[in-house]
Design a protein around this motif. Structure first.
Motif, PDB file in Angstrom:
ATOM      1  N   LYS A  26      32.405  74.875  44.753  1.00  0.00           N
ATOM      2  CA  LYS A  26      32.563  75.405  43.505  1.00  0.00           C
ATOM      3  C   LYS A  26      34.289  75.373  43.285  1.00  0.00           C
ATOM      4  CE  LYS A  26      28.776  78.390  44.287  1.00  0.00           C
ATOM      5  NZ  LYS A  26      28.770  79.665  45.067  1.00  0.00           N
ATOM      6  N   PRO A  27      34.574  75.411  41.906  1.00  0.00           N
ATOM      7  CA  PRO A  27      35.893  75.458  41.696  1.00  0.00           C
ATOM      8  C   PRO A  27      36.500  76.693  42.327  1.00  0.00           C
ATOM      9  CG  PRO A  27      34.734  74.837  39.729  1.00  0.00           C
ATOM     10  CD  PRO A  27      33.878  75.186  40.711  1.00  0.00           C
ATOM     11  N   GLY A  28      37.752  76.811  42.921  1.00  0.00           N
ATOM     12  CA  GLY A  28      38.318  77.937  43.775  1.00  0.00           C
ATOM     13  C   GLY A  28      38.057  77.933  44.863  1.00  0.00           C
ATOM     14  N   ASP A  29      36.890  77.414  45.547  1.00  0.00           N
ATOM     15  CA  ASP A  29      36.488  77.369  47.073  1.00  0.00           C
ATOM     16  C   ASP A  29      37.674  76.678  47.619  1.00  0.00           C
ATOM     17  OD1 ASP A  29      34.291  78.710  46.193  1.00  0.00           O
ATOM     18  OD2 ASP A  29      32.887  76.873  46.834  1.00  0.00           O
ATOM     19  N   GLN A  30      37.804  77.003  48.935  1.00  0.00           N
ATOM     20  CA  GLN A  30      38.851  76.411  49.773  1.00  0.00           C
ATOM     21  C   GLN A  30      38.172  75.769  50.843  1.00  0.00           C
ATOM     22  OE1 GLN A  30      42.217  78.999  51.111  1.00  0.00           O
ATOM     23  NE2 GLN A  30      42.735  79.011  49.022  1.00  0.00           N
ATOM     24  N   LEU A  31      38.777  74.631  51.362  1.00  0.00           N
ATOM     25  CA  LEU A  31      37.924  73.878  52.362  1.00  0.00           C
ATOM     26  C   LEU A  31      39.274  73.500  53.510  1.00  0.00           C
ATOM     27  CD1 LEU A  31      35.927  71.993  53.869  1.00  0.00           C
ATOM     28  CD2 LEU A  31      36.985  70.168  52.295  1.00  0.00           C
ATOM     29  N   CYS A  32      39.042  73.953  54.647  1.00  0.00           N
ATOM     30  CA  CYS A  32      40.087  73.650  55.991  1.00  0.00           C
ATOM     31  C   CYS A  32      39.406  72.438  56.563  1.00  0.00           C
ATOM     32  CB  CYS A  32      40.245  74.772  56.821  1.00  0.00           C
ATOM     33  SG  CYS A  32      41.445  74.746  58.308  1.00  0.00           S
ATOM     34  N   ILE A  48      42.536  63.662  47.935  1.00  0.00           N
ATOM     35  CA  ILE A  48      42.657  65.145  47.163  1.00  0.00           C
ATOM     36  C   ILE A  48      43.283  64.799  45.916  1.00  0.00           C
ATOM     37  CG2 ILE A  48      44.039  67.128  47.222  1.00  0.00           C
ATOM     38  CD1 ILE A  48      43.592  66.706  50.428  1.00  0.00           C
ATOM     39  N   ARG A  49      44.272  63.842  45.784  1.00  0.00           N
ATOM     40  CA  ARG A  49      44.819  63.513  44.427  1.00  0.00           C
ATOM     41  C   ARG A  49      43.965  62.975  43.647  1.00  0.00           C
ATOM     42  NH1 ARG A  49      49.368  62.560  46.901  1.00  0.00           N
ATOM     43  NH2 ARG A  49      49.039  60.379  47.167  1.00  0.00           N
ATOM     44  N   GLU A  50      43.142  61.811  44.291  1.00  0.00           N
ATOM     45  CA  GLU A  50      42.212  61.240  43.414  1.00  0.00           C
ATOM     46  C   GLU A  50      41.105  62.264  42.714  1.00  0.00           C
ATOM     47  OE1 GLU A  50      40.178  58.053  45.219  1.00  0.00           O
ATOM     48  OE2 GLU A  50      42.171  57.152  45.801  1.00  0.00           O
ATOM     49  N   LEU A  51      40.745  62.880  43.424  1.00  0.00           N
ATOM     50  CA  LEU A  51      39.914  63.995  42.954  1.00  0.00           C
ATOM     51  C   LEU A  51      40.370  65.058  42.004  1.00  0.00           C
ATOM     52  CD1 LEU A  51      37.532  64.482  46.287  1.00  0.00           C
ATOM     53  CD2 LEU A  51      37.038  63.028  44.266  1.00  0.00           C
ATOM     54  N   THR A  66      45.907  69.548  60.354  1.00  0.00           N
ATOM     55  CA  THR A  66      45.056  70.500  59.640  1.00  0.00           C
ATOM     56  C   THR A  66      45.529  70.379  57.970  1.00  0.00           C
ATOM     57  OG1 THR A  66      44.973  71.791  61.329  1.00  0.00           O
ATOM     58  CG2 THR A  66      44.341  72.955  59.352  1.00  0.00           C
ATOM     59  N   PHE A  67      44.492  70.223  56.996  1.00  0.00           N
ATOM     60  CA  PHE A  67      44.718  70.420  55.614  1.00  0.00           C
ATOM     61  C   PHE A  67      43.668  71.601  55.116  1.00  0.00           C
ATOM     62  CE2 PHE A  67      44.333  65.862  57.099  1.00  0.00           C
ATOM     63  CZ  PHE A  67      45.543  65.348  56.663  1.00  0.00           C
ATOM     64  N   VAL A  68      44.643  72.320  54.289  1.00  0.00           N
ATOM     65  CA  VAL A  68      43.869  73.308  53.434  1.00  0.00           C
ATOM     66  C   VAL A  68      43.842  72.887  52.051  1.00  0.00           C
ATOM     67  CG1 VAL A  68      43.823  75.755  52.737  1.00  0.00           C
ATOM     68  CG2 VAL A  68      44.688  75.076  54.951  1.00  0.00           C
ATOM     69  N   ILE A  69      42.672  72.880  51.464  1.00  0.00           N
ATOM     70  CA  ILE A  69      42.279  72.275  50.031  1.00  0.00           C
ATOM     71  C   ILE A  69      41.634  73.213  49.201  1.00  0.00           C
ATOM     72  CG2 ILE A  69      41.183  70.165  48.784  1.00  0.00           C
ATOM     73  CD1 ILE A  69      41.232  68.933  51.576  1.00  0.00           C
ATOM     74  N   ARG A  70      42.259  73.467  47.859  1.00  0.00           N
ATOM     75  CA  ARG A  70      41.562  74.192  47.090  1.00  0.00           C
ATOM     76  C   ARG A  70      40.747  73.279  46.018  1.00  0.00           C
ATOM     77  NH1 ARG A  70      45.216  77.978  44.938  1.00  0.00           N
ATOM     78  NH2 ARG A  70      46.082  76.207  43.582  1.00  0.00           N
ATOM     79  N   LYS A  71      39.571  73.413  45.830  1.00  0.00           N
ATOM     80  CA  LYS A  71      38.839  72.813  44.664  1.00  0.00           C
ATOM     81  C   LYS A  71      39.257  73.205  43.415  1.00  0.00           C
ATOM     82  CE  LYS A  71      35.109  70.256  43.248  1.00  0.00           C
ATOM     83  NZ  LYS A  71      35.318  68.861  43.556  1.00  0.00           N
ATOM     84  N   ALA A  72      39.764  72.298  42.626  1.00  0.00           N
ATOM     85  CA  ALA A  72      40.039  72.568  41.426  1.00  0.00           C
ATOM     86  C   ALA A  72      39.017  72.960  40.324  1.00  0.00           C
ATOM     87  CB  ALA A  72      40.826  71.248  40.957  1.00  0.00           C
TER      88      ALA A  72
END
Length: 73
Positions: A26-32, A48-51, A66-72
């Protein structure tokens, strides 16, 4: 935060599994995401940029990246 350990997987599996997981968040969720494939350092930021999601952190510790990503939104 959801953690995805993709250690030991080679290209293109880290990108494919990260994409699949990001699409379920969901938007705002974070993925490591933890990877050991050196190409992930290039491929995952491009994904990540494409999405349109946000790369909050990218760090390398030995072989692990390690990558920490936040769903836009």
């Amino acid at each position: 935060m959801v953690e995805l350990d993709l250690s030991g997987l080679k290209c293109p599996l880290p990108v494919l599994r990260t994409r699949k997981t990001l699409l379920t968040l969901k938007p705002g969720d974070q993925l490591c995401v933890i990877c050991t494939d050196p190409l992930a350092g290039i491929d995952l930021p491009n994904l990540i940029r494409e999405l349109g999601d946000d790369l909050l952190e990218q760090r390398q510790d030995g072989n692990a990246i390690t990558f920490v990503i936040r769903k836009a939104p």
